[in-house]
Design an enzyme around this catalytic site. Structure first.
Site, mmCIF file in Angstrom:
data_model
loop_
_atom_site.group_PDB
_atom_site.id
_atom_site.type_symbol
_atom_site.label_atom_id
_atom_site.label_comp_id
_atom_site.label_asym_id
_atom_site.label_seq_id
_atom_site.Cartn_x
_atom_site.Cartn_y
_atom_site.Cartn_z
ATOM 1 C CE1 TYR A 180 -4.058 1.227 -0.718
ATOM 2 C CE2 TYR A 180 -3.571 2.750 1.050
ATOM 3 C CZ TYR A 180 -4.332 2.390 -0.036
ATOM 4 O OH TYR A 180 -5.357 3.186 -0.453
ATOM 5 N NE ARG A 233 -7.586 12.184 -2.990
ATOM 6 C CZ ARG A 233 -7.843 11.771 -1.752
ATOM 7 N NH1 ARG A 233 -8.368 12.592 -0.897
ATOM 8 N NH2 ARG A 233 -7.587 10.533 -1.361
ATOM 9 C CE LYS A 251 -7.338 1.991 2.066
ATOM 10 N NZ LYS A 251 -7.742 3.375 2.048
ATOM 11 C CD GLU A 323 -9.745 3.992 -0.506
ATOM 12 O OE1 GLU A 323 -10.636 3.459 0.167
ATOM 13 O OE2 GLU A 323 -8.808 4.648 -0.020
ATOM 14 C CG ASP A 324 -7.543 7.454 -3.247
ATOM 15 O OD1 ASP A 324 -7.830 7.874 -2.112
ATOM 16 O OD2 ASP A 324 -6.442 6.956 -3.526
ATOM 17 C CG ASP A 346 -10.427 4.279 4.364
ATOM 18 O OD1 ASP A 346 -10.826 4.138 5.536
ATOM 19 O OD2 ASP A 346 -9.232 4.233 4.043
ATOM 20 C CG ASP A 347 -10.332 8.725 0.537
ATOM 21 O OD1 ASP A 347 -9.214 8.269 0.806
ATOM 22 O OD2 ASP A 347 -10.983 8.389 -0.471
ATOM 23 C CG ASN A 488 -0.378 10.553 4.102
ATOM 24 O OD1 ASN A 488 0.397 10.438 5.017
ATOM 25 N ND2 ASN A 488 -1.659 10.203 4.202
#
Ligand code: NAD
Length: 632
Positions: A180, A233, A251, A323-324, A346-347, A488
């Site tokens: 990951y 993203r 993930k 996700e993203d 999750d974000d 990050n």
């Protein structure tokens, strides 16, 4: 060894050595689909799983009866109605070695080698699963380039799944950054070149109107978790279009390794609506649609068809993790489908839950309650507003005050400065609840001085923004300033662990998004915590699955945070960490799963009834174990 083939009207034996296909009594040609017998991977394991080729007429023949797929055409079939002649086969010989679910490589015993036509296909030595792990770790450590390690791991996942998961579970701290972040980011950037085999489903605008059929092309039928991205993203790397596939794949491998969800129950999906990344559009090796991103109705219609098809194909209890997605879609999708599907972002929600857990854990030892604190965020996107909202919800529940009241102690700064009421009309809708009465302030340091926060949280994606002046201002205001630099990758972290400790004379309680090594300050070794989402989502997912929950409720996120915080011990906190050690993650996940499931039962959203007496035991026993099975 003999393999068995079955159809509704005939049984046929076939020659050993490979997966056999079936000849239907009505069609004298090989059937395009088969079932295979599988060995169990946990208490929920189904006995058979189905594989359908793209030629199969699955649509007409697999109907859903009482939520169960009628793969044999038992409900719908009449003499004139064509059915797919599903078959059973037992892999052996060369095929067995090529089947990642059943392959054991050199760990096949002599007896299994005789029984399954493997003699000569393997060198004579027989080694244990443990030795295989040791050998693989040795091999992996030879690679200096992280991407090579990543590719080696992906290759192993495609060759011997049980070895892959054992390796990952037993070396989680070393291998998490390989499968990951940060390595998966580079893998996505280069996904076009390293793509070899389908690791998940690609659903593009070309598949509009056919998404249900596309879902049925996936070989596994008993899906429990889908991780889906539209690639807009990806981590901090921006729009990577179709190449975002590395994210759902990574993930989901964590869902299995850390949360014990069966690998065959996991389905990675990338929705390709184009990309606005010029570099990719001009790259001759780009694997996605070569067009700019579809937006508006065209985008919404594709997503809606996808969401409908998922529910139609897998039922109500399949977990869909977004996700993203870029924040202009992420909030809307969560709001829209939260009422009709089991969805989780999750974000937004995972991040919120893990950060809240760190704060609850820290306060357990530092004293005080969340309601005694004042929070200031730098960055008001998915992470920032998601965390802010969950903190407010926890305060509201614990202090029994209205949510609006709880929000008043939480302030956010975005790229234009402090979010205040005079900006309310111009900010995006998810920022509006945070537009409190105050005069506008542009600079973060001035916001710190004016708002006087006890907790400072960085979620802007912009590095080096917690300057010495900012941390010193926090340290002037607080005996124990809580500083979370969550952006990050490491280069974008608002400040380093070393800076937070040095500029606060070692008083800061610090955690970050990217890992930082322990820091020695005045002879004391301080271990900064990492607010890694992987603490939460695998256990949360397991809890939802094991209870057959049909909707995610905010109280389940709070339950997950509290369960994680309970695992923090004083010995971790005195060293500086606000999270328990990650190596205990399977244990932690089981406890999170149990609390989440308990909340689901309490809210009446669980469908697996009756409620098990001991939910921790239930979680532990339903976790996938990568141990090899014996083959008769
Ligand atoms: P996002 O794009 O949704 O939000 C970023 C926000 O920062 C926006 O509101 C933007 O206006 C604001 N911003 C940008 N530049 C700024 C500046 N110079 N000053 C103040 N604000 C600025 O992104 P996101 O999903 O919220 O993620 C933000 C960061 O948080 C990323 O770096 C991400 O990696 C990190 N993150 C960490 C964790 C974790 O630690 N577990 C989880 C999720 C996200």
């Amino acid at each position: 060894m003999i393999s068995l083939s079955l159809s509704s009207s005939m049984i046929k034996t076939s020659v050993p050595g490979s997966s056999c296909t079936l000849f239907s009594s009505r069609q004298a040609k090989p059937a395009p689909a088969f079932l295979r017998v599988i060995s169990g991977e946990g208490s929920n394991r189904v006995l058979i799983e189905t594989t359908a080729s793209s030629e199969s007429s699955v649509d007409e023949t697999t109907t859903v009866s009482g939520g169960v797929q009628d793969v044999y055409g038992e409900d719908a079939a009449t003499e004139d109605f064509p059915v797919t002649p599903w078959s059973l086969s037992v892999a052996s010989g060369y095929t067995l070695l090529r089947d990642p679910h059943h392959n054991k490589g050199l760990a096949f015993s002599d007896r299994e080698r005789d029984a399954h036509y493997l003699r000569g296909l393997l060198p004579p030595t027989v080694i244990s699963h443990d030795l295989q792990v040791k050998k693989m770790m040795h091999t992996l450590r030879q690679y200096q380039v992280p991407l090579q390690r990543y590719m080696c791991m992906m290759d192993l996942q495609e060759t011997n799944a049980r070895l892959f998961y054992k390796l990952l579970i037993e070396n989680v701290e070393e291998l998490l950054p390989v499968v990951y972040t940060p390595t998966v980011g580079e893998a996505c950037q280069k996904y076009g070149s390293i793509f070899m085999r389908p690791q998940g489903l690609f659903i593009s605008l070309k598949e509009k109107g056919k998404i249900l059929e596309v879902l049925r092309n996936w070989p596994e039928k008993n899906i429990q978790v889908i991780v889906v991205t539209d690639g807009e993203r990806i981590l901090g790397l921006g729009d990577l279009g179709c190449q975002g596939m590395g994210i759902p794949v990574g993930k989901l491998s964590l869902y299995t390794a850390l949360g014990g969800v069966r690998p065959s129950a996991c389905l990675p999906i990338t929705i390709d609506v184009g990309t606005n990344n010029e570099k990719l559009l001009n790259d001759e090796f780009y694997i996605g649609l070569r067009q700019r991103r579809a937006t508006g109705e065209e985008y919404s219609e594709l997503i809606h068809e996808f969401m409908t098809a998922v529910k139609q194909n897998y039922g109500e209890k399949v977990l869909i993790q977004f996700e993203d997605f870029a924040n202009h879609n992420a909030f809307d999708l969560l709001a829209k489908y939260g009422a009709t599907h089991l969805v989780f972002n999750d974000d937004i929600q995972g991040t919120a839950s893990v950060v809240l857990a760190g704060l609850i854990g820290a306060l357990k030892f530092a004293g005080g309650s969340l309601a005694d604190h004042r929070f200031l965020f730098l960055g008001a996107g998915e992470a920032g507003t998601g965390i802010a909202e969950l903190i407010a919800l926890e305060i509201s529940k614990k202090s029994k005050i209205p949510l609006e009241e709880a929000r008043k102690n939480i302030w956010l700064v975005d790229s234009k400065g402090l979010i205040v009421s005079s900006r309310k009309e111009s900010v995006q809708h998810f920022k509006k609840p945070w537009a409190h009465d105050h005069k506008p302030i542009k600079e973060l340091v001035n916001a710190v001085k004016a708002i006087r926060p006890t907790v400072l949280i960085g979620t802007s994606g912009v590095g080096r923004t917690f300057t010495q002046e900012v941390i010193e201002a926090m340290a002037d205001l607080n005996e124990k300033p809580i500083v979370l630099s969550l952006s990050n990758p490491t280069s974008q972290s608002e400040c380093t662990a070393e800076e937070a400790y040095a500029w606060s004379q070692g008083r800061a309680i610090f955690a970050s998004g990217s890992p930082f090594a322990p820091v020695e300050y005045n002879g004391k070794m301080l271990v900064p915590g990492q607010a890694n989402n992987a603490y939460i989502f695998p256990g949360l997912g397991l809890g939802l699955i094991m209870s057959g929950t049909i909707r995610v409720h905010d109280d389940m996120l709070l339950a997950a945070s509290e369960a994680l915080a309970e695992q923090l011990r004083e010995e971790h906190f005195v060293k500086g960490s606000i999270y328990p050690p990650f190596k205990d993650i399977r244990n932690i996940s089981a406890r999170i799963a149990a609390k989440v499931a308990a909340k689901a039962y309490e809210l009446g959203l669980a469908t697996r009834l009756p409620q098990p007496k001991d939910l921790v035991k239930c979680a532990e026993s339903s976790m996938y174990s990568p141990s090899y099975r014996s083959y008769r």
